[in-house]
Design a protein around this motif. Sequence first.
Motif, PDB file in Angstrom:
ATOM      1  N   ASP A  40      -7.793   7.081   4.364  1.00 15.74           N
ATOM      2  CA  ASP A  40      -8.493   6.173   5.275  1.00 15.74           C
ATOM      3  C   ASP A  40      -9.994   6.165   4.949  1.00 15.74           C
ATOM      4  O   ASP A  40     -10.627   5.106   4.891  1.00 15.74           O
ATOM      5  CB  ASP A  40      -8.232   6.634   6.715  1.00 15.74           C
ATOM      6  N   ASN A  88     -10.549   4.337   1.697  1.00 13.38           N
ATOM      7  CA  ASN A  88     -10.458   2.902   1.938  1.00 13.38           C
ATOM      8  C   ASN A  88     -11.755   2.344   2.541  1.00 13.38           C
ATOM      9  O   ASN A  88     -12.266   1.308   2.118  1.00 13.38           O
ATOM     10  CB  ASN A  88      -9.270   2.622   2.858  1.00 13.38           C
ATOM     11  N   SER A 104     -11.089   3.563  -4.534  1.00 12.18           N
ATOM     12  CA  SER A 104      -9.636   3.528  -4.727  1.00 12.18           C
ATOM     13  C   SER A 104      -9.158   4.731  -5.516  1.00 12.18           C
ATOM     14  O   SER A 104      -8.012   5.156  -5.395  1.00 12.18           O
ATOM     15  CB  SER A 104      -9.191   2.221  -5.374  1.00 12.18           C
ATOM     16  N   VAL A 121      -8.318   7.229  -2.909  1.00 10.64           N
ATOM     17  CA  VAL A 121      -7.066   6.867  -2.242  1.00 10.64           C
ATOM     18  C   VAL A 121      -5.879   7.315  -3.092  1.00 10.64           C
ATOM     19  O   VAL A 121      -4.947   7.970  -2.593  1.00 10.64           O
ATOM     20  CB  VAL A 121      -6.997   5.345  -1.984  1.00 10.64           C
ATOM     21  N   LEU A 142      -2.046   0.491   1.101  1.00  2.61           N
ATOM     22  CA  LEU A 142      -3.290   0.482   0.327  1.00  2.61           C
ATOM     23  C   LEU A 142      -3.069   0.301  -1.170  1.00  2.61           C
ATOM     24  O   LEU A 142      -3.957  -0.174  -1.868  1.00  2.61           O
ATOM     25  CB  LEU A 142      -4.089   1.775   0.577  1.00  2.61           C
ATOM     26  N   THR A 143      -1.900   0.722  -1.667  1.00 11.27           N
ATOM     27  CA  THR A 143      -1.715   0.696  -3.128  1.00 11.27           C
ATOM     28  C   THR A 143      -0.449  -0.007  -3.594  1.00 11.27           C
ATOM     29  O   THR A 143      -0.325  -0.301  -4.789  1.00 11.27           O
ATOM     30  CB  THR A 143      -1.656   2.134  -3.692  1.00 11.27           C
ATOM     31  N   GLN A 203       0.052  -0.380   9.944  1.00 10.89           N
ATOM     32  CA  GLN A 203       0.278  -0.532   8.495  1.00 10.89           C
ATOM     33  C   GLN A 203       1.266  -1.670   8.235  1.00 10.89           C
ATOM     34  O   GLN A 203       1.045  -2.526   7.372  1.00 10.89           O
ATOM     35  CB  GLN A 203       0.824   0.757   7.867  1.00 10.89           C
TER      36      GLN A 203
END
Lengths: 403, 403
Positions: B257, B260, B265, B268, B327-328, B391
Amino acid sequence: MEQDFRALANLYKTALLDDVLPFWERHSIDWEQGGYFTCLDRNGKVYDTDKFIWLQNRQVWTFSTFYHQIEPREDWLAIAANGADFLAKHGRDAAGNWYFALDRSGNPLVQPYNIFSDCFAAMAFSKYALASGKEWAKDIALQAYDNVLRRKDNPKGDYNKAYPGTRPMKSLAVPMILANLTLEMDWLLPSNTLEHVLNATVEEVMTDFLSDASFAPYSDRKLMYENVAPDGLLIDCFEGRLINPGHGIEAMWFIMDIGNRLGDSKLVHQAIEIVLNILDFAWDREYGGLYYFMDTKGHPPQQLEWDQKLWWVHLESLVALSMGYRLTGRQECWDWYEKLHEYSWSHFADPQWGEWFGYLNRQGDVLIDLKGGKWKGCFHVPRSLYLCHQQFDALSAAQAYPY
Amino acid sequence: MEQDFRALANLYKTALLDDVLPFWERHSIDWEQGGYFTCLDRNGKVYDTDKFIWLQNRQVWTFSTFYHQIEPREDWLAIAANGADFLAKHGRDAAGNWYFALDRSGNPLVQPYNIFSDCFAAMAFSKYALASGKEWAKDIALQAYDNVLRRKDNPKGDYNKAYPGTRPMKSLAVPMILANLTLEMDWLLPSNTLEHVLNATVEEVMTDFLSDASFAPYSDRKLMYENVAPDGLLIDCFEGRLINPGHGIEAMWFIMDIGNRLGDSKLVHQAIEIVLNILDFAWDREYGGLYYFMDTKGHPPQQLEWDQKLWWVHLESLVALSMGYRLTGRQECWDWYEKLHEYSWSHFADPQWGEWFGYLNRQGDVLIDLKGGKWKGCFHVPRSLYLCHQQFDALSAAQAYPY
């Protein structure tokens, strides 16, 4: 199961002398830096070298006691001395209070945060003084005993987290340990101390820590509580509802032993009654074995390990039942003894690598396969084997010469 | 399992709003004396009335947060106020430190023996101040925050049992809680505080608390450790070998978090890598689910409850994996998410009486059927459900408008 007391006496003696003591003799002695390794895996390999004072002192006690009571073997005395010398040098802070843990070479790791380290030190050095004849060991024992007396009303001292006054509580552990200690140290104490302490203990334990039936809707019989108000009233909170079956049973064989010394057979029978109540309350009817912790009202216990089966709980029960049977011949003691014997010998003893497992899950499978750790050392297994041997030895003698 | 993100978003939202929050609203509010009952049995009945400060504050946080972030419902604010008023009046000692436990009416039971009570107080009152607009709540939040800063290098203060100097150690919990707290309180703090604390946390956590591979022969990948030396070196003792998979995974979604927010990245991905390592290390290949505690060398852990499956461990993993996937888009995140989803929803959720079970044995059977106790309250379940909802809501929006 046949009542072949001679065979039982031999079983316990063989396990003690040919299995358990050799296991500790082989694997646990730190001849290099002094003291003992207690963190031993299933086959005896050392997996951690920290030295926990309870277990260090208890091992000194075990080898000193057996030297003094079974046979004056020089190797046993040397093992006791290896612990006693290390502890005399490193075990205490500047004020004479006993630490909780040291590192391998004796540097303090954990402060003296309760009196049980001192209790076990007093017991260890008293027995070591008897075994070795060393005067300095007597002094250490007496100093530790004084620490216990001085701190017994607030066993955790500055580390006590309870806010004073809101909910005062006392613990079964304190009178029990004090009585145990005084019995051990009788030979070093003024002549009327023992009688005074034993009477006070019996009175307090058998009055204050016995349950009020109305508070235990799940049982119509009296149980031993771990924590009560100073006046013996029960408290409806997690600590107040706590039943620790193994501890209650251990306390009761201790009371039986006192009753026997005092020639008080009513007390012996009362203690047996409570053992039977606790066994009935704590026996796992589905998988066998005794639970570790219970809530008297059947509420969720705080201890996540509540349903596990622990070695010392079962060994102390074997002692209580064999002693109860020896002292009274009561059939219930024998019936329960058989049940506990069958469970304990088939689940805890490890014929493959020696010694006993300590921790089983509820189903009776080995949960953690250590033979020693932070809490399991060279104490409950050998002490219980020795005490059970004594009971069956006496029963066997009575069987042979029943007059 | 199909990647129907809208359905997943709805599942979490429905569970939160129609099951979990109503459970606590119905059963846990002590409208009479203030604060909350957290000891609730399977169907919500109160079995103990003591008030544990962590859980009291966490429930204030939960209802304040949802009032502020989901919907300004007056009933939620009233519930938050019922806790905040009680805590403001009874929660602290004369020096302003937060107790650990009170009795039902607010008398202190357990002293302020570590800083986590203060941490949760700061988070609770900060969010309550946001929700209610009360100035006094801000003051309480800031005072608690100052306590944490003042005491963070010795979180247990006088109750710290470690002997100074022999084996200095620091805990993952401290930087994590400080970062979490600072994020929560950003709106109340000087403008550069957050950036400074987050950078320091990322640096410390991702350097000092990550494993040295040579120390972990059972894994060739980096793990998150609970306790290390001040310079980040690993220590070969029980505390130093301890892996707490749930805590490591919770820390890593937190780092994701932060990564982000910072647009980092690489960070992350690094955090996701560690989550995957921990899952691989801690997944029970025989019965499914994640272990509670492990020893990095495979030695016997000190915690007897090591093999139990706990609700928060699994919920925090669901958060980490859904966030990692959002996120990825990494396939491993989705694969593990499916596995954890299947295990968690089929074992922990209690469709019969509502809310989630907290404690399963290794086999996945309910071990203790409480819905709340001394450590489980109105926090991990609702927070995780809310975060997972977020999410999947974002993933669903991206699926609908993939540009």
